[in-house]
Scaffold this motif. Structure first.
Motif, mmCIF file in Angstrom:
data_model
loop_
_atom_site.group_PDB
_atom_site.id
_atom_site.type_symbol
_atom_site.label_atom_id
_atom_site.label_comp_id
_atom_site.label_asym_id
_atom_site.label_seq_id
_atom_site.Cartn_x
_atom_site.Cartn_y
_atom_site.Cartn_z
ATOM 1 N N THR A 93 0.848 -1.146 0.087
ATOM 2 C CA THR A 93 -0.096 0.123 0.025
ATOM 3 C C THR A 93 0.868 1.337 -0.025
ATOM 4 O O THR A 93 0.581 2.337 -0.591
ATOM 5 C CB THR A 93 -0.853 -0.364 1.259
ATOM 6 N N GLN A 94 2.153 0.999 0.484
ATOM 7 C CA GLN A 94 2.747 2.308 0.566
ATOM 8 C C GLN A 94 4.454 1.914 0.092
ATOM 9 O O GLN A 94 4.804 0.996 0.605
ATOM 10 C CB GLN A 94 2.802 2.867 1.938
ATOM 11 N N CYS A 95 4.987 2.724 -0.364
ATOM 12 C CA CYS A 95 6.606 2.693 -0.758
ATOM 13 C C CYS A 95 7.166 3.748 -0.167
ATOM 14 O O CYS A 95 7.094 5.039 -0.548
ATOM 15 C CB CYS A 95 6.514 2.591 -2.444
ATOM 16 N N HIS A 96 8.302 3.568 0.459
ATOM 17 C CA HIS A 96 9.206 4.323 1.205
ATOM 18 C C HIS A 96 10.198 4.817 0.208
ATOM 19 O O HIS A 96 10.405 6.201 0.125
ATOM 20 C CB HIS A 96 9.829 3.762 2.363
ATOM 21 N N ASP A 97 10.730 3.965 -0.723
ATOM 22 C CA ASP A 97 11.886 4.688 -1.491
ATOM 23 C C ASP A 97 11.967 3.710 -2.609
ATOM 24 O O ASP A 97 11.347 2.731 -2.689
ATOM 25 C CB ASP A 97 13.050 4.903 -0.826
ATOM 26 N N PHE A 127 11.746 -4.941 -1.876
ATOM 27 C CA PHE A 127 11.985 -5.269 -0.617
ATOM 28 C C PHE A 127 11.076 -4.773 0.396
ATOM 29 O O PHE A 127 10.646 -3.747 0.394
ATOM 30 C CB PHE A 127 13.649 -5.045 -0.192
ATOM 31 N N GLU A 128 10.874 -5.724 1.482
ATOM 32 C CA GLU A 128 10.241 -5.096 2.796
ATOM 33 C C GLU A 128 11.372 -5.219 3.845
ATOM 34 O O GLU A 128 11.967 -6.228 4.234
ATOM 35 C CB GLU A 128 9.058 -6.121 3.380
ATOM 36 N N LEU A 129 11.483 -4.065 4.548
ATOM 37 C CA LEU A 129 12.684 -4.163 5.629
ATOM 38 C C LEU A 129 12.282 -4.430 6.927
ATOM 39 O O LEU A 129 10.881 -4.758 7.041
ATOM 40 C CB LEU A 129 13.278 -2.712 5.712
ATOM 41 N N GLU A 130 12.968 -4.624 7.797
ATOM 42 C CA GLU A 130 12.529 -5.108 9.149
ATOM 43 C C GLU A 130 11.528 -4.169 9.719
ATOM 44 O O GLU A 130 11.027 -4.611 10.922
ATOM 45 C CB GLU A 130 13.757 -5.511 9.903
ATOM 46 N N ASP A 131 11.630 -2.936 9.726
ATOM 47 C CA ASP A 131 10.486 -1.991 10.179
ATOM 48 C C ASP A 131 9.454 -1.873 9.320
ATOM 49 O O ASP A 131 8.647 -1.090 9.829
ATOM 50 C CB ASP A 131 11.446 -0.602 10.415
ATOM 51 N N GLY A 132 8.970 -2.657 8.407
ATOM 52 C CA GLY A 132 7.830 -2.775 7.717
ATOM 53 C C GLY A 132 7.800 -1.938 6.483
ATOM 54 O O GLY A 132 6.893 -1.732 5.418
ATOM 55 N N ARG A 133 8.966 -1.031 6.278
ATOM 56 C CA ARG A 133 8.921 -0.132 5.313
ATOM 57 C C ARG A 133 9.339 -1.065 3.984
ATOM 58 O O ARG A 133 10.044 -1.889 4.140
ATOM 59 C CB ARG A 133 10.069 1.216 5.579
#
Length: 197
Positions: free
Chosen positions: A16-20, A60-66
């Motif tokens: 639903t959201q993309c950090h970068d 990728f999904e990072l460990e903090d969910g981003r």
């Protein structure tokens, strides 16, 4: 700026959201362990169980969910057009060369020997700079693993062998070898990873 958390999982589809976003060349999109840097300069660590073709994943999904999206970088390619695309594709495939197949064109990485061969076959060839996203393996995994054009292969033997040496396709290199395929000549890199979605 401190690094982002490391990768927790690979994503098959967009969240639903993309950090970068991280922009990688074709070669860079085949990896196991590497520190990557996003377009905004944030670093993060990728440490996968095995060598993985990122073309099969959204990102990728990072460990903090981003989530970080993987995009194909622009690189030097050849656009191949003409009246007999199927024939051109056969000759490209016969040389173990990654090929992007589209409705009215084929796209391969810049290669002066393949360019000359295709022109001789009657193809139109135009040099371009654009993202390169070739076909993945027929079973959804793997990559075409062509021969490193910087050395010769002795194919006079008949036993199965492992091509563990470099098979990268550098720009400006090519080959045109024809060898007997009586022996096991399969290329089966260990590719694939579990998806988070």
């Amino acid at each position: 700026m401190s690094d982002l958390p490391p990768v927790r999982a690979l994503l098959k589809s967009a969240p639903t959201q993309c950090h970068d976003v991280v922009v990688l060349t074709y070669d860079e999109r085949l990896l196991r362990r590497k520190r990557l840097v996003t377009v905004h300069g944030e670093g993060f660590m990728v440490d996968l169980p095995e060598v993985t073709n990122l073309d099969l994943f959204w990102g990728f999904e990072l460990e903090d969910g981003r989530c970080i999206q993987v995009l194909a970088a622009e690189e030097a390619v050849l656009e191949v057009t003409g009246p007999d695309l199927a024939r051109y594709a056969w000759h490209i495939g016969n040389r173990h060369t990654p090929c992007q197949v589209e409705g009215g064109r084929l796209v391969i990485r810049a290669d002066h020997v393949l360019e000359a061969m295709l022109r001789q076959l009657g193809a139109g060839v135009i040099a371009r700079q654009e993202p390169f996203a070739p076909e993945v393996g027929a079973y959804g995994v793997g990559r075409p693993m062509g021969h490193d054009h910087g050395h010769m292969h002795d194919h006079g033997h008949t036993t199965a062998h492992d091509h563990s040496h470099d098979h990268s396709h550098g720009v400006g290199h090519s080959h045109d070898h024809h060898h007997d395929h009586d022996h096991d000549h399969s290329h089966s890199p260990a590719i694939g990873a579990t998806s988070a979605q």
